[in-house]
Structure formats: structure tokens, C-alpha cells
Write an enzyme that holds these catalytic residues in place. Structure first.
Site, PDB file in Angstrom:
ATOM      1  N   TYR A  50       0.826  -1.217   0.000  1.00  0.00           N
ATOM      2  CA  TYR A  50       0.000   0.000   0.000  1.00  0.00           C
ATOM      3  C   TYR A  50       0.855   1.259   0.000  1.00  0.00           C
ATOM      4  O   TYR A  50       0.342   2.354  -0.235  1.00  0.00           O
ATOM      5  CB  TYR A  50      -0.921   0.039   1.223  1.00  0.00           C
ATOM      6  N   HIS A 111       0.473 -11.924   1.730  1.00  0.00           N
ATOM      7  CA  HIS A 111      -0.565 -11.149   1.064  1.00  0.00           C
ATOM      8  C   HIS A 111      -1.388 -11.956   0.056  1.00  0.00           C
ATOM      9  O   HIS A 111      -2.593 -11.750  -0.071  1.00  0.00           O
ATOM     10  CB  HIS A 111       0.056  -9.928   0.385  1.00  0.00           C
TER      11      HIS A 111
END
Length: 282
Positions: A50, A111
Site C-alpha cells: 500500500y 498477502h
């Protein structure tokens, strides 16, 4: 932690409502994390990919300095990106993330599942990160049931959650059952279907009867399943609205009506490695 619903996994108490930071720019991430903690959120979710971990850490420090929280009040999650799944790269990113945040995360996730390097190497390194004090606990994100079970079989430590897309338009019964079987949990990303629930007639009808918005009804639907939900927004008013879900309960009939909204084309984000396959909807 503040007095709000939690789920206990492996002796750890995780707030069922969190604040997500996907696609938040660093300035928005810092501002909104501080505001979320002021509002009452006690669970913050970010990820290396991010590119806002440092800003998330700044927002947490802002809230601490303002007297809204202490570090011990907060459950903080971040994620290892797939490019860092090799042993040394994973440990290096775990250290980098902790440094960027300025705090040791409570939860470190893989992830997405990746075929190479092997699960054994990656899960071994993830456990080493925990053993080295780079995170309090470990888990997964976007793992189908078969890989969820395989990963837990290779992990010395409990995998405390599997963070996946989940909202009223995407059935996740098999994954929920797998999480229960493994003594784990499910965390829902895009819990409001990226805003698509706002105009849903069924959800709005339920909300109108309860004096609640479609978003509030949807988040309540999730946490009543003991699913952790991490909505994200750049608007303080929306964050306040999403937090106001602890004063009502959905009936079994209302829960069933929302479950019935699931459809075959409900998935919004699919970056799964072609080596793997999502669960068949039950």
C-alpha cells in the site's frame, strides 16, 4: 481494547471492526488512522504494497499524542508482499515494515498465495519473523481453503486469520468453515463491495426498518458471523457511520436475506495465482 466485539483466536483478542487503508495516499492514511482511533476503532490494517505504512504509523502516534489511545489499545496488521516470499527477503521486509510503522505489528500476513518459493520456505520464514519478535502473530490473505489448510499444516504457530474478499455478493461458506475447522478466523476486505451495497434494495429495506444505513447493516451482517471487517474511507463522517453498528442486531431472517444476495459473478478483485483455485461456492 475498547468495549466492542472481538474474536479470540489463539488467546489473542482481535476487534471485529477495523479500519482499512488500501488505496489511501500517505496524507489520507495518516489523517484517517488518527481520526479512526479518535472515533473508537482499535484495529488498523495496512500492507507493505500500500506504500503507506510510515503514514499509518504517524497516524497512530498522532492519536497516542492526542491521548485517544495507547499502543496497547491497538491491533495493528500489515502484510508481506509476494515478491518477498523467499526466506531472507521475507525477514528483511518484516524488519522494514516494523521500522516504517515505528511499531511491532500485532499480525503479519502473507498477502497472496504464491507457488514459488515453496510454502514450506515461506511459512518457515514467517514463523521465524514471529520468533524474532517482528510480529506478535501471523496469518494469511487471499488463500483458498486447500492452501489455507496446507499452510497451517506447515506452520508451527497458529495462522490467526485469512483476509479475503467477502461481502453480500460473494458467498464464502467453505472458507468460513475452513477457518472454524482450523481454529482461525476470516477477515473481510472490500466488506461493502466497494460501495455497491449502497443502492441494494434488500439491504436498504432492512436498514430503513432499523434506522440504519446500508453500510451499517452490511458491517453488522459480517461481525455477527464473527468475521472481522475492515472498511476504509477518506471521509471522517463515513468512518463515524461505519463505527456506529454496536447498538442493534440483525435477526436470523435478515441475515438470511442478505446471504441470499450472493451471486456467481460477485467477486470484485481476483489476482489469484493461476496455480490455485478459489473454493466452489456452497
Amino acid at each position: 481494547m475498547s468495549a466492542q466485539p472481538t474474536i479470540v483466536v489463539d488467546g489473542l483478542s482481535i476487534p471485529l471492526l477495523g479500519f482499512g487503508t488500501w488505496e489511501l495516499s500517505p496524507p489520507d492514511a495518516r489523517r484517517m488512522v488518527a481520526e479512526a482511533l479518535r472515533i473508537g476503532y482499535r484495529h488498523i490494517d495496512t500492507a507493505w504494497i500500500y506504500k503507506n505504512e510510515a503514514a499509518v504509523g504517524d497516524g497512530i502516534r498522532d492519536a497516542i499524542e492526542a491521548g485517544h489511545v495507547t499502543r496497547d489499545d491497538i491491533w495493528l496488521t500489515t502484510k508481506i508482499w509476494v515478491a518477498h516470499f523467499g526466506h531472507d527477503a521475507l525477514l528483511a521486509q518484516a524488519r522494514e515494515s516494523a521500522t516504517s510503522l515505528g511499531f511491532t505489528p500485532d499480525l503479519l500476513l502473507l498477502h497472496w498465495p504464491k507457488a514459488e518459493p515453496t510454502f514450506a520456505e515461506t511459512l518457515g520464514a514467517l514463523n521465524e519473523a514471529k520468533d524474532q519478535g517482528l510480529t506478535r502473530s501471523i496469518g494469511l490473505s487471499n488463500f483458498p481453503s486447500a492452501e489455507f489448510k496446507q499452510a497451517q499444516g506447515l506452520s508451527k504457530a497458529k495462522l490467526v486469520t485469512n483476509q479475503v474478499e467477502y461481502h453480500p455478493y460473494l458467498a464464502n461458506g467453505p472458507l468460513l468453515a475452513t477457518a472454524r475447522e482450523l481454529g482461525s478466523s476470516i477477515t473481510a476486505w472490500s466488506p461493502l463491495a466497494q460501495g455497491k451495497i449502497a443502492d441494494d434494495p434488500v439491504i436498504n429495506a432492512i436498514g430503513k426498518a432499523l434506522g440504519k444505513s446500508a453500510g451499517q447493516v452490511t458491517l453488522r451482517w459480517l461481525i455477527q458471523q464473527d468475521v472481522i471487517a475492515i472498511p476504509r474511507t477518506t471521509k471522517v463522517s463515513r468512518a463515524e457511520e461505519s463505527f456506529d453498528i454496536f447498538d442493534f442486531t440483525l435477526s436470523d431472517e435478515e441475515m438470511a436475506r442478505i446471504h441470499a444476495l450472493a451471486r456467481p459473478d460477485g467477486r470484485l478483485g481476483d489476482w489469484l495465482d493461476p496455480a490455485f483455485k478459489w473454493d466452489e461456492a456452497a
